[in-house]
Design an enzyme around this catalytic site. Structure first.
Site, PDB file in Angstrom:
ATOM      1  N   LYS A 117       0.804  -1.223   0.000  1.00 52.69           N
ATOM      2  CA  LYS A 117       0.000   0.000   0.000  1.00 52.69           C
ATOM      3  C   LYS A 117       0.833   1.266   0.000  1.00 52.69           C
ATOM      4  CE  LYS A 117      -1.356  -0.360   4.871  1.00 52.69           C
ATOM      5  NZ  LYS A 117      -2.486  -0.804   5.672  1.00 52.69           N
ATOM      6  N   ARG A 118       2.125   1.129   0.239  1.00 51.49           N
ATOM      7  CA  ARG A 118       2.967   2.326   0.119  1.00 51.49           C
ATOM      8  C   ARG A 118       3.120   2.732  -1.344  1.00 51.49           C
ATOM      9  NH1 ARG A 118       7.879   1.445   1.012  1.00 51.49           N
ATOM     10  NH2 ARG A 118       7.637  -0.783   1.401  1.00 51.49           N
TER      11      ARG A 118
END
Ligand code: GLU
Length: 493
Positions: free
Chosen positions: A263-264
């Site tokens: 998700k980064r």
């Protein structure tokens, strides 16, 4: 040890996904669900949802509900699961604890598993020593040779313990992967895996194998990150004397830099995709495209088309790179392909336009808007000028070419006054009537259509880029359009 033959009899196909309800519903869950569902539907089998919530600290009911909601939203409908029921429940592992205890007892009795009383301190010491010697890190088998009855007595007396799998110290374990062929692990590299934790909860490995067996799962299709767990599972099936499922390890979705999707670097929550206004059909098509190729190489295909053509041979093994731009493109394709009525209804249902907007207005706007948005969340901004007061500097009304003014404020004001009177008298308020009247006006004046239309676009929408000018004015109506022209004239005074 290899996969067992299927005894010549094909069992009815049953597949599952087994997400852990920790955090947001993950796009990877939908990806794996899609392939399981396609295979199941293609063979007339069943698709099961099992919730693997044995990590008590991290699992939540909200996260579980979010998984149900996301899968239903996508139309990845499972035949059995915690919220839909089925004959092989409960489908939530936290409700199956006595089953795991019962099953692990069988392994203790047959000598395939043993009690381990090692303390955390001892395990840390063993580990530190292994690190220093640069040995393989893992349990050293200390409790494996304990007298069985004695160990059972100590456990019954309440001494803290775990239960471990007695992994053969020699030989190798091989399983067949549907996409990759045979995969072999040396048993000496496999740890004596904990099966039951000291809190009485099973580990992933025990619960996963017991459930897959008891739920009649014939094909385990999951992400490739689980490949290293599979030999442990194969050993467990063997220890229980159970038939193996087929294994399929799907290539992981990857970030642009080829690391596992995170998700980064990419939005991974399915909730985000829903909120942005990706259509379920488009997201499914996109996820399909990540790991599947249609026989004719088509990029746009429906879930049903993927089901109909489904074959493991068509699954790609290269790590697919998650490309949000591609998804935007696909979503735009799906939006444009929607019937105008459906899109109009969608704008209203999702409250993308002011409440109470007449259906006729929505229907007239729909085709224009469909051409211009890639995500539904763009609709409010893309259509703001239909509803809101326009806010633009008067200088925007003045046409220019390469930064040089073409007409000044006096000329622009004069032409807008002419336009206003032509529009006031136009017999019919239609796109065609407006356009031909404006072209006629250009023929009789110094104004080029390019310049006039830009000035009118600013007056009507406040923007240099908008939905088509005259169509937009038609939707706005004569009264509102004349009002906007008057406002523009006022700004030039
Ligand atoms: N609970 C595991 C997960 O979160 C299941 C993996 C499997 O399918 O075996 O993905």
């Amino acid at each position: 040890m290899g996969n067992s033959p299927m005894n010549g009899k094909a069992r009815p196909v049953r597949v599952r996904i087994a997400p852990s309800p920790t955090g947001d519903p993950h796009v990877g869950t939908a990806y794996i669900a899609l392939f399981n569902l396609c295979f199941a539907r293609h063979c007339g089998g069943r698709f099961v949802l099992r919730i693997e919530d044995t990590d008590q600290a991290r699992s939540t009911r909200e996260s579980e509900q979010a998984i149900f909601d996301a899968l239903h939203w996508l139309g990845l409908d499972y035949d059995e699961g915690p919220d839909v029921g089925g004959d092989c429940g409960p489908y939530r592992q936290s409700e199956r604890l006595d089953i795991y205890r019962r099953e692990v007892q069988k392994l203790l009795d047959s000598g395939h598993a043993y009690y381990c009383f090692c303390t955390a301190e001892r395990l840390a010491e063993v580990r530190a020593a292994q690190q220093q010697r640069k040995d393989r890190i893992g349990y050293d088998g200390h409790c494996r040779t304990l007298d069985r009855d004695e160990a059972a007595r100590r456990a019954a007396a309440g001494e803290p313990h775990v239960i471990r799998l007695a992994v053969p110290t020699e030989g190798e374990t091989t399983f067949h992967d549907q996409l990759r062929g045979p995969i072999t692990f040396q048993n000496s590299t496999i740890d004596d895996q904990v099966l039951l934790k000291s809190d009485g909860f099973p580990t992933y490995h025990l619960a996963n194998v017991v459930d897959d067996h008891l739920m009649g799962i014939t094909h385990v299709c999951r992400a490739e990150e689980w490949i290293t767990s599979t030999p442990k599972h194969v050993l467990l099936y063997g220890a229980f004397g159970w038939e193996f499922p087929e294994f399929v390890h799907m290539p992981l979705l990857r970030n642009q830099d080829r690391s596992k999707i995170s998700k980064r670097k990419n939005p991974t929550s399915l909730d985000w995709y829903r909120e942005q206004g990706f259509l379920p059909e488009a997201l499914l098509n996109f996820l399909g495209l990540m790991g599947y190729s249609m026989p004719d190489g088509r990029e746009v295909f429906s879930l049903q088309e993927m089901i109909d053509s489904f074959s493991w041979d068509r699954v790609k093994t290269g790590g697919p790179v998650f490309d949000l731009e591609k998804l935007d493109w696909l979503n735009g394709e799906y939006i444009r392909a929607m019937p105008a009525e459906a899109f109009a209804a969608r704008m209203a249902a999702d409250r993308l336009v002011p409440e109470g907007t007449p259906d006729t207005t929505l229907l007239a706007m729909a085709p224009m808007v469909q051409q211009r948005v890639k995500r539904l969340c763009e609709v409010p901004d893309a259509t703001a000028y239909f509803w809101r007061e326009l806010d633009y500097p008067a200088t925007d009304l003045l046409p220019s070419k390469k930064g040089q003014p073409v007409h000044d404020a006096v000329e622009t004001r004069a032409v807008l006054e002419q336009v206003r009177s032509v529009f006031e008298q136009l017999p019919q308020w239609t796109t065609e009537a407006m356009e031909s009247a404006m072209r006629a006006l250009c023929d009789e004046s110094e104004w080029k259509p390019r310049d006039l239309f830009m000035t009118l676009r600013i007056a009507a929408t406040g923007r240099a880029v908008s939905t088509p000018l005259f169509e937009t004015m038609e939707v706005l109506g004569r009264e509102e359009s004349l009002k906007r022209l008057s406002t523009a004239i006022g700004r030039l005074s």
